[in-house]
Design an enzyme around this catalytic site. Structure first.
Site, PDB file in Angstrom:
ATOM      1  N   SER A 129      -2.218  -0.826  -1.789  1.00  0.00           N
ATOM      2  CA  SER A 129      -0.887  -0.431  -2.239  1.00  0.00           C
ATOM      3  C   SER A 129       0.059  -0.449  -1.054  1.00  0.00           C
ATOM      4  O   SER A 129      -0.341  -0.225   0.092  1.00  0.00           O
ATOM      5  CB  SER A 129      -0.953   0.981  -2.832  1.00  0.00           C
ATOM      6  N   TYR A 145      -4.122   9.397  -2.170  1.00  0.00           N
ATOM      7  CA  TYR A 145      -4.108   8.025  -2.676  1.00  0.00           C
ATOM      8  C   TYR A 145      -3.654   7.030  -1.613  1.00  0.00           C
ATOM      9  O   TYR A 145      -4.347   6.046  -1.326  1.00  0.00           O
ATOM     10  CB  TYR A 145      -3.197   7.934  -3.904  1.00  0.00           C
TER      11      TYR A 145
END
Length: 226
Positions: A129, A145
């Site tokens: 990401s 995350y």
């Protein structure tokens, strides 16, 4: 035609990718804790079973399938991911660890298991990401995350160096905003400019040919932040 393993295939990008590969004639092993969406497709080129990337017994089940059904694995796409959207001080270490079990340790474990079944021409693509890219925009609540997604970027660079003589190739794609269920969980109400199908199509093409030009690289696939 290639033998493709995709994790996190029950929804979003992984679900779309499994169908794109299969429709082109590739053999796909689509792995996810919830196998129902994939199994209901009843696609002749897709095999699926319930799979938790953090469990040793499920990794063994995958290895048994490879040994019995395929002679090799051409592409592994580490797409499974776990999100925790919670202020850092409110996050327990157990919750933090659960994210890492999937996003880092699970990715490492399945990659370690699949590499012996791959040739020098094989390709391991890990989905990261933009939140894991050093210097990129960061958002509150995503400490577990985003940091886990940063870890797999470094892992990819290390794998490419360690296996540069005998292969396979390793690359990581740092995705920007894509309209998926996970994006809705992280940024409720936000509308991304890219659909899951559009991103799945890009990743499919990259997985099949990107290793001819790249190895050990992190590519930013983003036109929007978040």
């Amino acid at each position: 035609m290639s033998n493709i393993i995709i994790t996190g295939s029950s929804r979003g990008i992984g679900f779309e990718m499994a169908q794109l590969f299969a429709n082109e004639g590739h053999q796909v092993l689509a792995l996810s804790r919830n196998e129902k969406p994939i199994s209901e497709l009843k696609h002749k080129n897709i095999t699926s079973f319930s799979f938790d990337i953090s469990k040793k017994e499920d990794i063994q089940r995958m290895e048994d399938f490879i040994n019995k059904t395929w002679s090799c694995v051409d592409v592994l796409i580490n797409n499974a991911g776990k999100l925790l959207n919670k202020p850092f001080l409110d996050s327990s270490m157990e919750e933090f660890e659960e994210v890492y079990k999937v996003n880092v340790f699970g990715v490492a474990r399945i990659t370690q298991s699949v590499i012996p079944h791959m040739s020098k021409k094989g390709h391991v693509v890990t989905i990261s990401s933009m939140g894991g890219v050093q210097g990129s925009a960061k958002f509150p609540g995503l400490a577990a995350y985003s940091s886990s997604k940063g870890a797999v970027i470094t892992l990819t660079e290390l794998w490419a160096e360690e296996f540069k003589e005998g292969g396979p190739s390793f690359n990581v794609l740092a995705l920007g905003a894509v309209q998926t269920e996970m994006l809705e969980e992280a940024f409720p109400g936000y509308q991304a400019p890219v659909t899951a199908l559009e991103m799945a199509s890009y990743i499919k093409d990259f997985a099949l040919s990107g290793h001819k030009l790249y190895n050990g690289k992190m590519l930013q696939v983003s036109n929007s932040t978040p």
